[in-house]
Design a protein around this motif. Structure first.
Motif, short mmCIF file in Angstrom:
data_model
loop_
_atom_site.label_atom_id
_atom_site.label_comp_id
_atom_site.label_asym_id
_atom_site.label_seq_id
_atom_site.Cartn_x
_atom_site.Cartn_y
_atom_site.Cartn_z
N VAL A 1 -4.91 11.84 3.78
CA VAL A 1 -4.44 10.91 4.89
C VAL A 1 -4.41 9.51 4.54
CG1 VAL A 1 -3.85 10.33 7.21
CG2 VAL A 1 -4.26 12.59 6.83
N TYR A 2 -5.77 9.17 4.38
CA TYR A 2 -6.36 7.94 3.88
C TYR A 2 -5.67 7.41 2.51
CZ TYR A 2 -8.65 6.87 8.41
OH TYR A 2 -8.87 6.36 9.62
N LEU B 1 -2.00 6.73 2.63
CA LEU B 1 -1.56 5.67 3.55
C LEU B 1 -2.19 4.30 2.95
CD1 LEU B 1 -3.46 5.56 7.14
CD2 LEU B 1 -4.10 3.85 5.51
N LEU C 1 0.01 0.15 -0.19
CA LEU C 1 -0.76 -1.21 0.01
C LEU C 1 -1.42 -1.81 -1.13
CD1 LEU C 1 -2.71 -0.64 3.33
CD2 LEU C 1 -0.26 -1.61 3.07
N LEU D 1 4.02 9.21 7.76
CA LEU D 1 3.24 8.15 6.53
C LEU D 1 4.12 8.29 5.26
CD1 LEU D 1 -0.44 9.03 6.27
CD2 LEU D 1 0.61 6.82 6.50
N ALA E 1 5.25 4.52 4.94
CA ALA E 1 4.18 3.88 4.60
C ALA E 1 4.52 3.58 3.15
CB ALA E 1 3.04 4.68 4.62
#
Lengths: 301, 222
Positions: free
Chosen positions: B148-149, B152, B156, B218, B222
Motif C-alpha cells: 500500500v505504501y 502510494l 511522489l 490509490l 495517486a
C-alpha cells in the motif's frame, strides 16, 4: 485572529483575512480562563498524591494531551474515510488539520512524560509501554504530515493522505498490544493506571478540569487550523491569476484606478486588461468552495 | 481472480529473475548489514548470537523497503500503473499479485539471511514450526502494508525517502512480535510464542484486507 471580510483588498471576492469568529473567540477566551484555573488548581489548590507526590501535577496535563491527541487521530481517520467516500475538500482539510494538532499534542505528551520520568525514574527515557507507544505513533503521524508536504495535485495528496490516515489509525491498537506484551515482563511504575482509581476530591476535579480545558484548546486550535488550511487552498487556487491581475492593474491603471475603493478597480483592471477569463473563471469556483466549507467548520464564521 | 493474481505475481517475479536486482543488490546488501552489525557489536563476546533474532528482523525490514521501492518503482515509470489499469485486472488482484511476488522475494531473502546468521553469528536454529509460521505471518504483514505504501509513495517525487518514514513505524509491532516469536522458538526466552504469531497474523490479516480495499482509490488517484 481578527475577522474582516474585506472585499476590496484582492481581486478575489469575499476572501476573509482572518480565521477568527464569534465561536472561536468564545472558545479562545474560555480556553485561556480554563488554563488559568487549571494552573491554580493543578499547582496550588490540589494536594500532592500519597504515592506519586508532587509528580501527580504533571498528570493534570499529561492525560489531557494524550487524550486530545488520540481524539485528533480518530478525527483524522474519520475525515480520511469520508474523503475517500465523498471526495470533498472539507474532509481532507479536516483530517490534515486534526493530524497536525494531534502530532503537536503527542509531542507535548512525550515531553511531559519524559519530565515525569526524570523525576520518578531519574532518567528521561525508559521503555515504559505508554511512552514507547506514543513515540512510535508520533513518528507514524510525522510520516502522514511529511507525505502531505510533498508537492503534488490536490486530489493525489488527498487520496494518499487519506490512505495513510486509515492505515495509521488501525495500527494504534496493534502497537498498544505489541508494546504492552513486549514490556509485560518488566512491568514498572507507569504514568498511567497507578493513580486514576485512587483519585478523589480536588485531585479528581483537577483531572477532569484538565481534560475539559485541553478539549477546549483542541477544538479552538482545530477550527483555526482548518480555516488556515482552507484559506491556503483558496490562495493556491487564485495564486497565479491574482498575481497576473495585480501586475496588469499596476501597469494599466497607473495608480489612479487602483485607489478607488470597493473592488471596482479590480473589476475594471480585469475586464480591460485580460478580458473576462481571469475574474469570472475564478469567482464561481471560489464561491462554491466557500459554500462547501461554510457547511462545516467554516459555518461558524 | 486467482489467475489474475498469478499473472501479476508472475510478471513481477519474471522481472526480478531477468533483472536480478534482488539477487544482485538486495541480498548482498543484507549480508553487508550482517557484517556491519558484527563491526558495531563486538563479535567476541557473544553479543551477536544473543541478539540474532532482533538483528535478523531489522535487516529484513530494511531490505523490505528496498524490495518494495523496486516493486513499485518499475510501475511508476512510463505510466505503467495506467497500463496495468488498462489491462482490465481488478485493483485487488493487482494488489494481491504484487504482495504475492514480494512475499516470495522476502521469504527467499530470509532463508539466505538465516544461513548468514548461522554462519557468521554462530546461531543455531530450533523450534521450526513456530519460527516458520512466525516468518510467514510477519512476511505477509510486511508485504501487505508495504505494498500500500509502495503504491502510494511511488508517484511522489520524494518516494525514496518517504517510504521508510511511512513504513517502518507502521511495522514496529511486526518487528517486536517477530523478534519475540523467534526468541521463544529458539528457546532463549520463556513466553507465549504462539500469541506473538497470532498478533503477526492479525496484523497481516488487517493490512491485507485494508490494502485490497484501498488499492483501487490509490491506483485511480495517486
Amino acid at each position: 485572529m481578527t475577522t474582516t471580510t474585506s472585499r476590496a483588498a484582492s481581486p478575489v471576492p469575499a476572501a476573509p483575512t482572518g480565521t477568527g469568529s464569534r465561536v472561536t473567540r468564545i472558545l479562545g477566551i474560555a480556553s485561556l480562563i480554563g488554563v488559568a484555573v487549571l494552573v491554580l488548581y493543578g499547582l496550588r489548590i490540589s494536594k500532592e498524591d500519597a504515592q506519586l507526590g508532587e509528580t501527580i501535577r504533571i498528570l493534570y496535563m499529561h492525560v489531557p494531551t494524550v487524550s486530545a491527541a488520540y481524539l485528533a487521530f480518530v478525527i483524522t481517520a474519520v475525515g480520511s474515510v469520508m474523503y475517500l467516500w465523498k471526495r470533498s475538500e472539507f474532509w481532507d482539510l479536516l483530517a490534515a488539520s486534526s493530524a497536525e494538532i494531534g502530532v503537536l499534542f503527542f509531542a507535548l505528551t512525550i515531553l511531559n512524560g519524559m519530565l515525569w520520568g526524570k523525576i520518578t525514574w531519574g532518567v528521561f527515557w525508559r521503555w515504559e509501554p505508554r511512552l514507547t507507544t506514543t513515540a512510535v505513533l508520533f513518528l507514524t503521524y510525522l510520516g502522514y504530515l511529511a507525505a502531505r508536504a510533498v508537492p503534488t495535485s490536490t486530489r493525489t495528496r488527498g487520496t494518499i493522505s487519506a490512505v495513510i490516515g486509515i492505515m495509521a489509525v488501525v495500527n494504534i491498537p496493534i502497537v498498544h498490544k505489541a508494546v504492552d506484551w513486549w514490556r509485560g515482563l518488566h512491568q514498572e511504575k507507569t504514568i498511567f493506571g497507578t493513580v486514576d482509581p485512587d483519585m478523589k476530591g480536588t485531585q479528581l476535579f483537577t483531572a477532569y478540569l484538565g481534560l475539559t480545558v485541553f478539549m477546549l484548546i483542541f477544538a479552538w486550535l482545530l477550527i483555526h487550523r482548518f480555516r488556515v488550511a482552507w484559506l491556503a487552498e483558496r490562495a493556491n487556487d487564485v495564486g497565479l491569476d491574482a498575481a497576473l491581475a495585480e501586475r496588469r492593474a499596476e501597469g494599466t491603471a497607473d495608480g489612479s484606478a487602483n485607489e478607488t475603493a470597493d473592488g471596482s478597480a479590480n473589476e475594471t483592471a480585469d475586464s480591460s486588461a485580460n478580458g473576462p477569463a481571469d475574474g469570472s473563471a475564478n469567482e464561481p469556483a471560489n464561491e462554491s468552495a466557500d459554500e462547501s466549507a461554510g457547511a462545516g467548520l467554516g459555518g461558524a464564521r | 481472480m486467482i489467475r489474475d493474481v498469478a499473472l501479476v505475481a508472475g510478471k513481477d517475479l519474471r522481472l526480478e529473475m531477468r533483472s536480478r536486482v534482488g539477487i544482485g543488490q538486495v541480498v548482498p546488501f543484507a549480508l553487508l548489514v550482517l557484517l556491519l552489525f558484527a563491526f558495531a557489536l563486538d563479535p567476541e563476546r557473544g553479543v551477536l548470537d544473543r541478539v540474532t533474532s532482533g538483528l535478523f528482523w531489522v535487516v529484513v525490514l530494511f531490505c523490505s523497503v528496498l524490495f518494495i521501492q523496486r516493486s513499485f518503482g518499475v510501475e511508476a515509470e512510463d505510466g505503467i500503473i495506467d497500463a496495468l489499469r488498462l489491462t482490465g485486472l481488478s485493483a485487488p488482484s493487482i494488489y494481491i499479485g504484487k504482495v504475492a511476488a514480494l512475499v516470495v522475494e522476502l521469504l527467499a531473502l530470509e532463508v539466505v539471511l538465516a544461513v548468514g546468521v548461522a554462519i557468521f553469528y554462530g546461531t543455531t536454529f530450533g523450534g521450526f514450526p513456530l519460527l516458520l509460521t512466525a516468518a510467514v505471518a510477519a512476511t505477509l504483514g510486511i508485504a501487505g502494508s508495504g505494498s500500500v505504501y509502495g503504491a502510494l509513495s511511488a508517484r511522489l517525487r520524494t518516494r525514496d525517502t518517504l517510504l521508510p518514514l511511512l513504513l517502518l513505524p507502521l511495522l514496529a509491532p511486526v518487528l517486536i512480535a517477530a523478534t519475540r516469536a523467534f526468541e521463544v522458538g529458539m528457546g532463549r526466552e520463556a513466553g507465549q510464542g504462539w500469541s506473538w504469531v497470532a498478533l503477526l497474523g492479525i496484523f497481516a490479516l488487517v493490512y491485507l484486507s485494508l490494502g485490497a480495499l484501498l488499492f483501487r482509490p490509490l491506483m485511480e488517484d495517486a
